[in-house]
Scaffold this active site. Structure first.
Site, PDB file in Angstrom:
ATOM      1  N   GLY A   4       0.235  -4.974  -2.573  1.00 35.81           N
ATOM      2  CA  GLY A   4      -0.358  -3.694  -2.198  1.00 35.81           C
ATOM      3  C   GLY A   4       0.232  -3.209  -0.888  1.00 35.81           C
ATOM      4  CB  SER A   5      -1.186  -1.043   1.716  1.00 32.56           C
ATOM      5  OG  SER A   5      -1.569  -0.088   0.747  1.00 32.56           O
ATOM      6  CB  THR A   6      -0.097  -6.596   2.781  1.00 34.07           C
ATOM      7  OG1 THR A   6       0.255  -7.035   1.464  1.00 34.07           O
ATOM      8  CG2 THR A   6      -1.609  -6.573   2.899  1.00 34.07           C
ATOM      9  CG  PHE A   7       5.752  -4.886  -0.229  1.00 37.84           C
ATOM     10  CD1 PHE A   7       6.345  -6.133  -0.091  1.00 37.84           C
ATOM     11  CD2 PHE A   7       6.505  -3.853  -0.768  1.00 37.84           C
ATOM     12  CE1 PHE A   7       7.657  -6.349  -0.474  1.00 37.84           C
ATOM     13  CE2 PHE A   7       7.827  -4.052  -1.147  1.00 37.84           C
ATOM     14  CZ  PHE A   7       8.400  -5.312  -1.001  1.00 37.84           C
ATOM     15  CE  LYS A   8       1.395   1.759   1.361  1.00 33.84           C
ATOM     16  NZ  LYS A   8       0.072   2.395   1.465  1.00 33.84           N
TER      17      LYS A   8
END
Lengths: 628, 380
Positions: free
Chosen positions: A318-322
């Site tokens: 999810g957004s932790t990949f951003k």
């Protein structure tokens, strides 16, 4: 008289003949004796020794497993048991029944006793019950006069004092199975246990030690007459883990009731301080044996208590990949930190519309990199992902430890998945679609990561871009030889420019401390700053119809359909020492996960395990300043 | 007594003269072999006179007395009563069929209330006596007549058949061989033996049906000991291990591991030679066999020196019995022949066998004592 003398002569002739025959037969016997006692002597002497001498193995005490401060995570406990020597009682059944009145003997135990009774010699001790409490043991001792043939006995058994809070890390020992046999006779010893999971399995040989042996003389019935020689074995090596058991327990308690996992690690040297997978199980049960019911409950539990989710649970980041998408874009030069994108809630690519999570409120408006991380704006990342391309993103992800198995001393680790064009073509036969790059840009799609990988990613981000590897074993205890693998050298740099890193880390600080931060509710109370990133990983695609009818709140969905809540964090924000990753399966959202992570991080900082002296040799490493 | 010396032999001897004339060196040899037995029984009981050595000594003492009594008894009395003794033996053998009880899987004893009599043991001596008497009465030129051989053949066959029925294969074979040996030295033609052997071989398949399962088992096991290493083959395998591991000089008195850790079965009876071999090695074995050879040499010497055919045949027959005991037992424990349950003479524990042997030696010494007595073919 003549006749008589001729008869005598005939007799003498015949007698001589007979005597000759007898001597020949005695000669045969003499030859036979010579053959057996001279020519074949060595072989028969060997056989006689084999008959007479029995080599009995003395199992070595298994090495302990300690936490970084010396607390025993796995130790050997006295096993109070009751054995019976069948030949010393006239009625085995009666004796067992009497014992059953003192301590409970279950049906399956009775069946085993019956089996052993048929198989064993009558003078060999037969285990009736074991792992008694001291009270039970004492009451059996008191009533011994009524129990002919029964003997109290104290053996050793593996014990995990912290039970389920460390089950996934330490693992467990269990009975040796057919495929474990290596020819080492120690493994064939009745009742011997070997490591079957976790550290117990990976370090099994060292923990096991070397068996001693006792040469005993036995008679034809196998009864021991005397001990001829005894060679004591070598106890197994103690092992010191990097875990802080106090922290581990606190984190376990915080995750209780959830299907979740968390990893806390030292950002500089990779020491894993806590590794929690919830729900868990009692490792002692593997040693003592399960009842059919409790085993079934474990296996059928939909929250998979037997799986170590920190290494075997694979989730879309999810957004932790951003942060990694941003780094890829910054490093490849397609954007600067000041790059801005306008978010109105959705963007169109071809016929498809891609939504930002905030689409119902009209989007984020103009956002730069910091704000995009702070508020987790999807549109911004769709945009820069499309600009930089999936190949660059995948390359950056691999640098940060995603998509590959990490070097950790556990079994069952999964690699996760970092997709790129070649992978997709090879796997599905269909070329990569630009839309998939967009989805990858917000950590969805094919991407899969494990919580341990996320923790490593966070550590590498916060330590200034060094390729730190997770470590679970600190050293052998001081008691052992002191030899250990070469001290880990300081991890190589990933070659990321500090300006790019600092830009991303600034965004992460704003996630918690910014005005619009998605985890602004998760600020620490005592003033120490934490930086992090929320992630909400959809379990299933939100359909057009659902968007049209309005997305339901997480609480309204069935548990299995709720999104996973993720949070990665490091602290203190200005001088990072601890990295944390947290995944709550179907936890609803990253913001909720952040609240749990905050509590764990507060505990980490309160305990501050890295500031206290640990035991075991630690290969020192120059502290690398995480960031400016 | 009308047993006068018709042909002018030496004058009648008094008991004292006869005792002086006893072959004391032979008695000493017998005591020597028996002493080896006592020592082994002491060791078999792990260094104790009980339960075997002391009893064996007492029996041996009693047996010696019986031996001497028989030795000094006029040999013509034995000649006269030879058939009576033989008949008595047959009656006893039939009696075991009727009133014997089952022991060791075979009917072998008659309980006389105070004493358990083993008729087959009696028969071993009685057969020799009867055959000696028969051939004593047959003239040199008549020995070739076929019809005169029918009776001795029956004399052998009847007790052998009864003993096989018991069933005691070892004793039956032993009696057959002793009977044959007496016939042989009496001068029966060799081709007749060949014929008899052919007949015996032909009878094997018939006899096989009379064998009990355990006997068949023993023969099978002999033919292939590895067939059942923990069952019937166990005995002989362990015996060979004990023997072989003794080596040249043995493991030392009371140091035999096979014997003392109970790997060796029946170490005080049939397998006592194995124990000797284990503890005293090849040297001990050859020493004991040497003693046996001396005794056998004495026996043959006595037989050849006797001036009457009865004494010669008796001495040769009894010596052959003794030899066969020694041979069969040692061959059995060394794995040369099947286990047939024959004790090692004078050494194995067992009252009946010891008594029988000493009585045989009584007769043998009797032959020596009365060596110069010439007895007419047909007693008056």
């Amino acid at each position: 008289m003549e006749r008589e003398s001729s008869r005598h002569k005939l007799f003498s002739r015949r007698a001589a003949f007979l005597v000759g025959g007898k001597l020949a037969l005695l000669g045969v016997i003499g030859g036979r004796m010579y053959y057996l006692q001279v020519l074949e002597r060595d072989q028969y002497q060997m056989l006689a020794e084999e008959n007479r001498i029995n080599l009995r193995l003395l199992p070595p005490p298994r090495g302990r497993i300690l936490d970084r401060f010396g607390d025993e995570l796995a130790k050997n406990r006295q096993n109070f048991r009751v054995v019976l020597i069948p030949e010393q009682t006239s009625d085995v059944g009666k004796t067992v029944r009497r014992l059953g009145e003192i301590v409970e003997i279950q049906d399956h135990q009775l069946r085993r006793i019956g089996r052993d009774l048929k198989r064993q010699r009558r003078f060999m001790p037969l285990t009736l019950v074991e792992n008694l409490t001291w009270e039970q043991f004492a009451s059996v001792n008191v009533k011994l006069p009524d129990l002919p043939g029964v003997q109290p006995d104290v053996g050793e058994t593996r014990y995990y004092p912290y039970g389920d809070s460390l089950a996934h890390v330490v693992g467990y020992v269990s009975a040796v199975s057919e495929q474990d046999l290596t020819g080492d006779p120690l493994l064939e010893l009745p009742g011997f246990r070997i490591g079957k999971n976790g550290i117990e399995k990976v370090y099994d040989v060292g923990l096991r030690g070397k068996a001693g042996n006792s040469r005993v003389e036995v008679n034809a019935y196998g009864r021991v007459i005397r001990e001829l020689q005894r060679q004591d074995g070598q106890p197994g090596d103690d092992l010191v883990l990097t875990i802080d058991v106090g922290l581990q327990q606190a984190a376990s308690r915080r995750l209780a009731g959830e299907s979740a996992s968390a990893v806390v690690m030292d950002v500089h040297n990779g020491e894993v301080l806590a590794m929690v997978s919830s729900p868990s199980y009692d490792p002692n049960a593997f040693n003592l044996g399960f009842s059919a019911k409790s085993w079934k409950a474990l296996v059928e539990n939909p929250r998979n208590p037997l799986t170590n989710k920190t290494i075997a649970g694979q989730y879309p980041p999810g957004s932790t990949f951003k942060m990694l998408v941003a780094l890829a874009a910054l490093e490849s030069g397609v954007i600067t930190p000041e790059h801005r994108t306008f978010c109105n809630g959705s963007t169109k690519l071809g016929r498809h519309r891609f939504h930002c999570w905030k689409w119902r409120y009209g989007g984020h408006g103009w956002t730069n990199l910091y704000e995009a991380i702070e508020q987790s704006c999807d549109i911004f990342f769709y945009d820069i992902a499309k600009k930089v391309g999936v190949e660059q993103i995948a390359e950056m992800a691999r640098k940060f430890g995603l998509g590959e198995r990490l070097d950790i001393d556990l079994v069952g680790q999964r690699a996760g998945l970092v997709p790129n064009k070649a992978w997709k073509l090879a796997t599905t036969g269909v070329p990569w679609q630009t839309g998939e790059t967009l989805i990858t840009g917000i950590g969805q799609g094919y991407l899969l990561t494990t919580p341990l990988q996320l923790a490593v990613m966070t550590a590498r981000l916060s330590n200034g871009g060094f390729a730190v590897q997770p470590r679970l074993v600190r050293d052998k205890a001081a008691a052992s030889t002191g030899e250990f693998a070469e001290p880990p050298t300081s991890p190589p740099s990933l070659g990321i420019s500090s300006s790019s890193l600092n830009a991303v880390l600034k965004g992460m600080r704003m996630v918690v401390h910014g005005r619009h931060g998605t985890a602004r509710g998760a600020r620490l109370e005592d003033g120490v700053k934490m930086a992090g990133k929320t992630g909400t990983a959809q379990v299933r695609r939100i359909t057009k119809a659902e968007r049209a009818s309005g997305v339901r709140k997480a609480e309204e969905k069935p548990w299995e359909e709720r999104a996973h809540g993720l949070f990665v964090a490091y602290a203190p924000a200005d001088r990072p020492r601890y990295a944390l990753s947290l995944v709550i399966e179907h936890g609803g959202s990253g913001a909720k996960a952040a609240l749990v992570a905050r509590d764990i991080m507060a505990e980490v900082l309160a305990r501050d395990p890295l500031r206290r002296p640990a035991i075991g040799r630690l290969a020192s490493r120059p502290p690398a300043d995480g960031q400016g | 007594m009308a047993l006068g010396n018709t042909f002018g032999g030496p004058p009648e001897m008094t008991i004292a003269q006869k005792l002086r004339d006893v072959n004391w060196l032979l008695v000493l040899l017998i005591i020597a072999v028996a002493s080896v037995g006592f020592a082994m029984l002491y060791s078999a009981a792990n260094g104790s006179l009980n339960p075997w050595a002391s009893r064996q000594m007492a029996r041996f003492g009693a047996g010696l007395v019986a031996m001497l009594i028989i030795a000094v008894t006029d040999i013509r009395i034995w000649l006269r009563y030879a058939y009576v003794i033989y008949g008595l033996g047959l009656v006893l053998l039939v009696a075991v069929e009727v009133m014997g009880f089952v022991g060791m899987g075979a009917q072998r004893w008659v309980d006389l209330g105070f004493f358990q009599l083993q008729p087959s043991e009696v028969m071993k001596i009685a057969l020799v006596l009867a055959l000696a008497r028969y051939f004593h009465g047959i003239a040199m030129e008549d020995i070739g007549r076929l019809h005169l051989l029918i009776l001795p053949l029956l004399m052998i066959a009847v007790p052998v058949a009864l003993v096989i029925r018991q069933p005691d294969l070892g004793t039956a074979i032993l009696m057959m061989m002793v009977g044959g040996a007496v016939c042989f030295v009496a001068g029966v033609r060799l081709w007749k033996f060949a014929l008899a052997i052919c007949g015996a071989v032909a009878a094997v398949p018939i006899g096989w049906q009379f064998l009990r399962d355990y006997q068949k088992e023993r023969i099978f096991t002999f033919l292939n000991p590895e067939r059942d290493p923990l069952g019937a083959g166990y005995h002989i395998t362990q015996s060979k291990i004990a023997l072989g591991s003794g080596g040249i000089s043995g493991k030392g008195f009371m140091q035999g591991t096979q014997s003392h850790l109970n790997f060796l079965p029946e170490r005080q009876t049939d397998f006592i030679f194995t124990m000797l071999a284990e503890e005293f090695g090849l040297i001990g074995c050859l020493g004991l066999i040497g003693l046996y050879v001396c005794i056998l040499a004495y026996g043959v010497g006595i037989a050849v020196r006797s001036r009457n055919q009865f004494g010669r045949l008796m001495a040769m027959g009894l010596t052959t019995t003794f030899f066969l005991y020694v041979f069969i037992n040692i061959a059995m424990v060394t794995g040369l022949i099947p286990v047939v349950g024959v004790p090692l003479p004078l050494v194995s524990y067992g009252g009946t066998a010891l008594m029988t042997l000493l009585i045989s030696f009584g007769f043998l010494i009797g032959v020596y004592v009365h060596r110069d007595l010439v007895i007419p073919r047909r007693p008056v």
